[in-house]
Design an enzyme around this catalytic site. Structure first.
Site, PDB file in Angstrom:
ATOM      1  N   GLU A  81      32.666  46.371  46.320  1.00  0.00           N
ATOM      2  CA  GLU A  81      31.493  47.004  47.222  1.00  0.00           C
ATOM      3  C   GLU A  81      32.562  47.998  48.267  1.00  0.00           C
ATOM      4  O   GLU A  81      31.889  48.447  49.197  1.00  0.00           O
ATOM      5  CB  GLU A  81      31.467  45.593  48.101  1.00  0.00           C
ATOM      6  CG  GLU A  81      30.688  44.739  47.297  1.00  0.00           C
ATOM      7  CD  GLU A  81      29.415  44.979  46.737  1.00  0.00           C
ATOM      8  OE1 GLU A  81      29.103  46.327  46.838  1.00  0.00           O
ATOM      9  OE2 GLU A  81      28.518  44.265  46.713  1.00  0.00           O
ATOM     10  N   HIS A 111      38.506  39.086  44.866  1.00  0.00           N
ATOM     11  CA  HIS A 111      37.608  38.694  43.819  1.00  0.00           C
ATOM     12  C   HIS A 111      37.789  37.542  43.319  1.00  0.00           C
ATOM     13  O   HIS A 111      39.097  37.217  43.013  1.00  0.00           O
ATOM     14  CB  HIS A 111      37.546  40.010  42.894  1.00  0.00           C
ATOM     15  CG  HIS A 111      36.534  39.978  42.266  1.00  0.00           C
ATOM     16  ND1 HIS A 111      36.357  39.220  40.939  1.00  0.00           N
ATOM     17  CD2 HIS A 111      34.999  40.457  42.144  1.00  0.00           C
ATOM     18  CE1 HIS A 111      34.882  39.461  40.489  1.00  0.00           C
ATOM     19  NE2 HIS A 111      34.486  40.171  41.269  1.00  0.00           N
TER      20      HIS A 111
HETATM   21  N1  ACO Z   1      40.005  38.983  53.312  1.00  0.00           N
HETATM   22  C1  ACO Z   1      41.128  38.081  53.509  1.00  0.00           C
HETATM   23  N2  ACO Z   1      41.553  37.004  53.035  1.00  0.00           N
HETATM   24  C2  ACO Z   1      40.910  36.860  51.719  1.00  0.00           C
HETATM   25  C3  ACO Z   1      39.853  37.709  51.204  1.00  0.00           C
HETATM   26  C4  ACO Z   1      39.243  38.624  52.112  1.00  0.00           C
HETATM   27  N3  ACO Z   1      38.525  39.497  51.597  1.00  0.00           N
HETATM   28  N4  ACO Z   1      39.448  37.265  50.261  1.00  0.00           N
HETATM   29  C5  ACO Z   1      40.276  35.973  49.675  1.00  0.00           C
HETATM   30  N5  ACO Z   1      40.978  35.961  50.806  1.00  0.00           N
HETATM   31  C6  ACO Z   1      42.021  34.858  51.048  1.00  0.00           C
HETATM   32  C7  ACO Z   1      41.411  33.706  51.438  1.00  0.00           C
HETATM   33  O1  ACO Z   1      41.280  33.486  52.716  1.00  0.00           O
HETATM   34  C8  ACO Z   1      42.261  32.441  50.782  1.00  0.00           C
HETATM   35  O2  ACO Z   1      43.373  32.137  51.287  1.00  0.00           O
HETATM   36  P1  ACO Z   1      44.110  30.749  51.380  1.00  0.00           P
HETATM   37  O3  ACO Z   1      44.636  30.447  50.221  1.00  0.00           O
HETATM   38  O4  ACO Z   1      45.113  31.090  52.649  1.00  0.00           O
HETATM   39  O5  ACO Z   1      43.098  29.942  51.853  1.00  0.00           O
HETATM   40  C9  ACO Z   1      42.549  33.113  49.284  1.00  0.00           C
HETATM   41  O6  ACO Z   1      42.504  34.466  49.686  1.00  0.00           O
HETATM   42  C10 ACO Z   1      41.697  32.685  48.233  1.00  0.00           C
HETATM   43  O7  ACO Z   1      40.329  33.192  48.445  1.00  0.00           O
HETATM   44  P2  ACO Z   1      39.222  32.270  48.023  1.00  0.00           P
HETATM   45  O8  ACO Z   1      38.030  32.385  49.545  1.00  0.00           O
HETATM   46  O9  ACO Z   1      39.367  30.954  47.730  1.00  0.00           O
HETATM   47  O10 ACO Z   1      38.620  33.183  47.130  1.00  0.00           O
HETATM   48  P3  ACO Z   1      37.098  33.041  46.372  1.00  0.00           P
HETATM   49  O11 ACO Z   1      37.513  33.606  44.744  1.00  0.00           O
HETATM   50  O12 ACO Z   1      36.649  31.922  46.278  1.00  0.00           O
HETATM   51  O13 ACO Z   1      36.347  34.282  46.797  1.00  0.00           O
HETATM   52  C11 ACO Z   1      35.446  36.350  47.500  1.00  0.00           C
HETATM   53  C12 ACO Z   1      35.907  35.540  46.311  1.00  0.00           C
HETATM   54  C13 ACO Z   1      34.117  35.487  48.010  1.00  0.00           C
HETATM   55  C14 ACO Z   1      34.866  37.686  46.805  1.00  0.00           C
HETATM   56  C15 ACO Z   1      36.467  36.524  48.583  1.00  0.00           C
HETATM   57  O14 ACO Z   1      37.356  37.241  48.261  1.00  0.00           O
HETATM   58  C16 ACO Z   1      35.397  37.015  49.882  1.00  0.00           C
HETATM   59  O15 ACO Z   1      34.917  36.451  50.392  1.00  0.00           O
HETATM   60  N6  ACO Z   1      35.824  38.461  49.800  1.00  0.00           N
HETATM   61  C17 ACO Z   1      34.894  39.337  50.906  1.00  0.00           C
HETATM   62  C18 ACO Z   1      33.568  39.402  50.617  1.00  0.00           C
HETATM   63  C19 ACO Z   1      33.216  40.344  49.498  1.00  0.00           C
HETATM   64  O16 ACO Z   1      33.948  41.561  49.684  1.00  0.00           O
HETATM   65  N7  ACO Z   1      32.385  40.288  48.399  1.00  0.00           N
HETATM   66  C20 ACO Z   1      32.156  40.990  47.587  1.00  0.00           C
HETATM   67  C21 ACO Z   1      32.715  40.406  46.122  1.00  0.00           C
HETATM   68  S1  ACO Z   1      32.440  41.764  44.904  1.00  0.00           S
HETATM   69  C22 ACO Z   1      30.633  41.209  44.507  1.00  0.00           C
HETATM   70  O17 ACO Z   1      30.256  40.077  44.479  1.00  0.00           O
HETATM   71  C23 ACO Z   1      29.784  42.365  44.000  1.00  0.00           C
END
Ligand code: ACO
Length: 369
Positions: free
Chosen positions: A308, A253
């Site tokens: 989610e 998140h």
């Molecule tokens: N699985 C694996 N790795 C992850 C995940 C995940 N779900 N989420 C973040 N990471 C990792 C990234 O790969 C990144 O790693 P790095 O530093 O090696 O590059 C690090 O954690 C930071 O992640 P970001 O993508 O920069 O985080 P951001 O804040 O931009 O994204 C988000 C947040 C979009 C929710 C992301 O965690 C994600 O895509 N999760 C999966 C989709 C999801 O469940 N969405 C629902 C969110 S709740 C809602 O909107 C109602």
């Protein structure tokens, strides 16, 4: 100029509606914790709180409910539209189109709560009418004695809703109605800030909501659990996924760097409803294994389940079809969007951030036309 790609950490507005504390894992709606509201108040009362700034008295609640129920019916035009949109159109695209089609014939700015209520109250009927039309099922008779959650289940399932399912869906609606400046709410506020109408704001929000990184995640969580299938497969499946550079749906998140309080509350709701079922046990085991693997492969990123992950468990337990998970989220979050649209309209200041130019240098400096 300080850059924050994705507007990470940027405060873009003030709001009285909710406070998301990502360090402590707290979510507060106008002075009340969301999980307390979910166990003590109905979705309708929480919507009233967000739109009016206080929980309703009994009389206010009755009046609000009566206004809500009187807005549920779809016009013949909307029925026709729902029948004529291409069959292959997904439900979120249908919702976006049908919301947009309700604009016009009304003084459109500033937005009024009657317009918001008209949109919110119709969402269950829009989803159910289209769903039954495509399946060739009869459409259930309209009723005015049911809550938003009960009516949603009744219209979709065509039978008297199971009270335990109604309680679970109502809690889900309360826990997902509002969440600060998430992507869809921000989209709604940007449109509202231009003094555009509420229908355009909600249309934009639905477009943002359907993306798999936002509201589109719960059906993908269900797909992930299908693929993993056996708790013993979880470790390898998750490891492969992360090593391939993919994200685990339902984890991570932007704001929460600890447990998402909504995920914890929904885990409890799902446990009460389906705690003994294999599917819930699989979800628990996948969460446990995923947290270990994420800790190992993504150390220091503080990745936990988000709303989610267990939304998928709750919506599955109340027997909603998977393709309706994101539309069901919309049936609650639309009330949060409207609250923000009203608040933004009161602020009446256009949202217009800057971008940093990284394209080619000026090429025609010394050329005449
Ligand atoms: N699985 C694996 N790795 C992850 C995940 C995940 N779900 N989420 C973040 N990471 C990792 C990234 O790969 C990144 O790693 P790095 O530093 O090696 O590059 C690090 O954690 C930071 O992640 P970001 O993508 O920069 O985080 P951001 O804040 O931009 O994204 C988000 C947040 C979009 C929710 C992301 O965690 C994600 O895509 N999760 C999966 C989709 C999801 O469940 N969405 C629902 C969110 S709740 C809602 O909107 C109602």
């Amino acid at each position: 100029m300080k850059k924050a790609l994705g507007l990470e950490g940027i405060v873009a507005t003030e709001t009285e509606l909710s406070h998301v504390d990502g360090q402590r894992g707290e979510l507060i709606y106008h002075g009340y914790s969301a999980d307390w509201l979910a166990t003590n108040h109905s979705f309708e009362k929480v919507v009233y709180l967000l739109w009016n700034g206080h929980l309703p008295t009994q009389e206010e609640a009755n009046q609000f409910r009566a206004a809500w129920v009187s807005n549920r019916s779809l016009s013949p035009f909307l029925h026709r539209l729902l029948e004529e949109l291409p069959r292959e159109m997904e439900m979120m695209d249908v919702l976006r189109t049908v919301v947009s089609a309700q604009a016009g014939g009304d003084k459109f700015w500033p937005p009024r709560w009657e317009q918001g209520l008209s949109l919110l109250a119709k969402i269950p009927a829009i989803i159910a009418y289209r769903y039954h039309f495509l399946k060739g099922n009869p459409y259930p008779k309209e009723r005015s004695d049911l809550s938003h959650a009960a009516y949603f289940l009744y219209l979709l399932q065509g039978i008297e809703p199971n009270p335990a399912h109604v309680r679970a869906l109502d809690a889900y609606f309360v826990l997902t109605v509002e969440h600060g400046l998430n992507a869809s709410t921000f989209a709604a506020r940007v449109v509202s800030s231009t003094r555009s109408d509420i229908f355009s704001c909600v249309t934009a929000a639905i477009g943002a909501m359907k993306g798999p990184l936002h509201g589109g995640a719960p059906s993908e969580v269900a797909g992930m659990l299908d693929e993993i299938h056996e708790p013993s497969q979880a470790g390898q499946w998750i490891r492969n996924r992360i090593l391939a550079g993919e994200k685990l749906m339902g984890f991570g998140h932007r704001i929460y760097k600890t447990q998402d309080p909504r995920a914890q509350a929904l885990r409890q709701v799902a446990k009460e409803l389906a705690g003994k079922e294999e599917r819930f046990q699989l979800a628990l085991e996948v969460e446990r294994v995923a947290l270990d693997v994420l800790q190992e492969l993504k150390p220091g990123r503080n990745l936990y389940t988000n709303v989610e992950y267990y939304a998928s468990a709750v919506l599955g337990a109340v027997k909603l079809p998977r393709e309706l998970y994101t539309p069901t989220f919309t049936a609650s979050r639309i009330a949060g969007w409207c609250a923000h649209i009203f608040e933004q309209a009161k602020m009446d200041r256009i949202i217009r951030p800057q971008s940093e130019y990284i394209g080619p240098q000026l090429k025609n400096k010394n050329q005449s036309l």
